[in-house]
Design a protein around this motif. Structure first.
Motif, PDB file in Angstrom:
ATOM      1  N   ASN A  30       0.818  -1.223   0.000  1.00 56.34           N
ATOM      2  CA  ASN A  30       0.000   0.000   0.000  1.00 56.34           C
ATOM      3  C   ASN A  30       0.854   1.276   0.000  1.00 56.34           C
ATOM      4  O   ASN A  30       0.451   2.306   0.542  1.00 56.34           O
ATOM      5  CB  ASN A  30      -0.954   0.026   1.209  1.00 56.34           C
ATOM      6  CG  ASN A  30      -1.831  -1.204   1.276  1.00 56.34           C
ATOM      7  OD1 ASN A  30      -2.122  -1.839   0.258  1.00 56.34           O
ATOM      8  ND2 ASN A  30      -2.251  -1.572   2.473  1.00 56.34           N
ATOM      9  N   HIS A  31       2.010   1.190  -0.602  1.00 64.82           N
ATOM     10  CA  HIS A  31       2.920   2.331  -0.704  1.00 64.82           C
ATOM     11  C   HIS A  31       3.469   2.406  -2.131  1.00 64.82           C
ATOM     12  O   HIS A  31       3.426   1.432  -2.890  1.00 64.82           O
ATOM     13  CB  HIS A  31       4.122   2.178   0.241  1.00 64.82           C
ATOM     14  CG  HIS A  31       3.839   2.499   1.673  1.00 64.82           C
ATOM     15  ND1 HIS A  31       3.060   1.695   2.465  1.00 64.82           N
ATOM     16  CD2 HIS A  31       4.254   3.545   2.460  1.00 64.82           C
ATOM     17  CE1 HIS A  31       3.002   2.218   3.694  1.00 64.82           C
ATOM     18  NE2 HIS A  31       3.717   3.336   3.715  1.00 64.82           N
TER      19      HIS A  31
ATOM     20  N   ALA B  60       7.315   3.627  -3.809  1.00 67.58           N
ATOM     21  CA  ALA B  60       8.686   3.972  -3.433  1.00 67.58           C
ATOM     22  C   ALA B  60       9.245   4.945  -4.456  1.00 67.58           C
ATOM     23  O   ALA B  60       8.968   4.833  -5.660  1.00 67.58           O
ATOM     24  CB  ALA B  60       9.554   2.722  -3.366  1.00 67.58           C
TER      25      ALA B  60
ATOM     26  N   LYS C 165      12.250   7.733  -0.485  1.00 64.15           N
ATOM     27  CA  LYS C 165      11.013   7.923   0.292  1.00 64.15           C
ATOM     28  C   LYS C 165      10.011   6.824  -0.041  1.00 64.15           C
ATOM     29  O   LYS C 165       9.953   6.333  -1.171  1.00 64.15           O
ATOM     30  CB  LYS C 165      10.391   9.295  -0.006  1.00 64.15           C
ATOM     31  CG  LYS C 165       9.282   9.700   0.968  1.00 64.15           C
ATOM     32  CD  LYS C 165       8.825  11.127   0.717  1.00 64.15           C
ATOM     33  CE  LYS C 165       7.760  11.572   1.717  1.00 64.15           C
ATOM     34  NZ  LYS C 165       8.253  11.619   3.092  1.00 64.15           N
ATOM     35  N   TYR C 166       9.226   6.454   0.978  1.00 65.01           N
ATOM     36  CA  TYR C 166       8.040   5.623   0.803  1.00 65.01           C
ATOM     37  C   TYR C 166       6.816   6.505   1.075  1.00 65.01           C
ATOM     38  O   TYR C 166       6.810   7.299   2.025  1.00 65.01           O
ATOM     39  CB  TYR C 166       8.026   4.452   1.782  1.00 65.01           C
ATOM     40  CG  TYR C 166       9.080   3.405   1.551  1.00 65.01           C
ATOM     41  CD1 TYR C 166       8.934   2.459   0.533  1.00 65.01           C
ATOM     42  CD2 TYR C 166      10.214   3.338   2.356  1.00 65.01           C
ATOM     43  CE1 TYR C 166       9.898   1.476   0.320  1.00 65.01           C
ATOM     44  CE2 TYR C 166      11.181   2.355   2.161  1.00 65.01           C
ATOM     45  CZ  TYR C 166      11.017   1.430   1.141  1.00 65.01           C
ATOM     46  OH  TYR C 166      11.971   0.463   0.938  1.00 65.01           O
ATOM     47  N   ILE C 167       5.788   6.371   0.249  1.00 66.92           N
ATOM     48  CA  ILE C 167       4.577   7.181   0.414  1.00 66.92           C
ATOM     49  C   ILE C 167       3.365   6.252   0.506  1.00 66.92           C
ATOM     50  O   ILE C 167       3.142   5.412  -0.377  1.00 66.92           O
ATOM     51  CB  ILE C 167       4.394   8.171  -0.751  1.00 66.92           C
ATOM     52  CG1 ILE C 167       5.597   9.121  -0.846  1.00 66.92           C
ATOM     53  CG2 ILE C 167       3.102   8.976  -0.577  1.00 66.92           C
ATOM     54  CD1 ILE C 167       5.540  10.049  -2.041  1.00 66.92           C
ATOM     55  N   LEU C 168       2.599   6.418   1.561  1.00 72.03           N
ATOM     56  CA  LEU C 168       1.395   5.622   1.773  1.00 72.03           C
ATOM     57  C   LEU C 168       0.296   6.064   0.817  1.00 72.03           C
ATOM     58  O   LEU C 168       0.008   7.257   0.692  1.00 72.03           O
ATOM     59  CB  LEU C 168       0.913   5.768   3.216  1.00 72.03           C
ATOM     60  CG  LEU C 168      -0.379   5.031   3.598  1.00 72.03           C
ATOM     61  CD1 LEU C 168      -0.196   3.522   3.512  1.00 72.03           C
ATOM     62  CD2 LEU C 168      -0.829   5.441   5.004  1.00 72.03           C
TER      63      LEU C 168
ATOM     64  N   ASN D  32      -5.028   2.270  -7.120  1.00 73.43           N
ATOM     65  CA  ASN D  32      -5.088   1.367  -5.969  1.00 73.43           C
ATOM     66  C   ASN D  32      -6.111   0.268  -6.259  1.00 73.43           C
ATOM     67  O   ASN D  32      -7.317   0.494  -6.201  1.00 73.43           O
ATOM     68  CB  ASN D  32      -5.466   2.161  -4.721  1.00 73.43           C
ATOM     69  CG  ASN D  32      -4.528   3.329  -4.479  1.00 73.43           C
ATOM     70  OD1 ASN D  32      -3.309   3.166  -4.451  1.00 73.43           O
ATOM     71  ND2 ASN D  32      -5.082   4.530  -4.321  1.00 73.43           N
TER      72      ASN D  32
END
Length: 329
Positions: A258-259, A261, A272-275, A296
């Motif tokens: 659910n991210h 990169a 960075k990882y972003i949700l 998604n």
């Protein structure tokens, strides 16, 4: 007492006013664009603008999946897996202009504009197919391992790459004779393959990584392993890859994690990882390369990320199981 109530009410009005300003501003002022999204389960294509508004929903076929730009700007070519065909869709008139059939288990697509050739992975048939896009005629069938998915052809049309999920291979074919030139061994379940300059980037869905190979020698150059804190390796299921040469960044959808990169293309470092939403799957980049659109697949929505601040600022409803996205000016 009256003065105190006056001050409270006045402060509340200021807060409300500021909130309204923030709401009206929303995310960054994006350059106008139109994004097309195929929705696998609802069988449609949606037209989305830069503000995240869905302006049109067009029923298209059963299980639309892979999508590429067509030979002209108003066209996209879409793989209709359960209808065993490939269609050319006109985004301006919102109509189907032509179709190629049968194309068994059409999964993903690549196009070589200069030669008007279309390449399709046939998921259930362990092969890829080459077609003349103008006539719709089948040119060649290329045997692969089980469950072929990602497919890409070099700009000069000389080399074709096809990922086989089940076999853990990328098959390399001559773009003229369609003879197999070799295979590239990958980690578990290679899904999407993307060409960037002289490199081939392959997402390994069950290997928690992206592997990087030399296009000409097929030698492995590097790999990026995803392991954010708090996640198990099996939750890292990378799929789609997008490049932003302006920022020297690659974006990878991490599926069940659910991210997404963000990776520095030169150093291969994860910055960075972003949700985002559930099962980040497809990726699209705005024409000005300031907005990343993430599909998604399990929450049936898409997320817009401001690439200046590296923050998501909007999530909106898509169709059922959004799969692929293409973005136009």
């Amino acid at each position: 007492m009256e003065k105190h109530l006056y001050r409270v009410n006045f402060n509340r009005k200021i807060i409300v006013f500021l909130v309204l300003i923030i709401i009206s501003i929303g995310g960054p002022r994006a350059v106008a664009f139109e994004a097309l999204v195929t929705n696998e389960r609802s069988g449609d294509v949606i037209h989305v603008d830069e503000d995240g508004r869905t302006n049109h929903v067009v029923p298209i076929c059963n299980r639309p999946r892979g999508m590429v730009r067509g030979l002209v700007d108003s066209h996209v070519i879409i793989a209709c897996s359960d209808d065993h065909k490939v269609i050319t869709y006109n985004r301006a008139t919102r109509t189907i202009e032509s179709e190629i059939s049968p194309v068994r288990g059409a999964m993903n697509i690549a196009i070589h504009n200069a030669s008007s050739r279309l390449f399709v992975t046939n998921e259930g048939a362990a092969r890829a197919s080459a077609f003349d896009l103008s006539s719709g005629q089948l040119i060649a069938e290329l045997p692969t391992g089980l469950e072929p998915d990602g497919i890409a052809i070099t700009d000069d049309g000389k080399t074709l790459f096809v990922a086989s999920e089940n076999a853990g291979l990328v098959h390399v074919f001559d773009g003229s004779t369609y003879e197999q030139q070799g295979v590239i061994k990958t980690n578990l379940r290679p899904r999407r393959i993307t060409l960037f300059k002289k490199e081939l980037w392959v997402s390994s869905e069950m290997g928690s990584r992206v592997e990087i190979f030399d296009i000409e020698t097929h030698a492995k150059r590097d790999e990026v392993i995803f392991a954010p804190k708090g996640f198990r390796p099996e939750q890292m299921t990378p799929v789609d890859i997008a490049f932003n040469d302006l920022a020297n960044e690659a974006y990878i959808a991490l599926g069940s994690a659910n991210h997404i990169a963000i990776v520095d293309i030169t150093t291969r470092q994860i910055t960075k990882y972003i949700l985002v939403g559930r099962r980040a799957w497809g990726l699209g980049l705005s024409p000005d390369k300031q907005t990343l659109i993430v599909l998604n697949g399990l929450s049936d929505d898409f997320t817009l990320i401001d690439l200046q601040t590296k923050r998501p600022y909007l999530t909106k409803r898509a169709g059922l199981i959004p799969h692929s996205i293409k973005v136009f000016e």
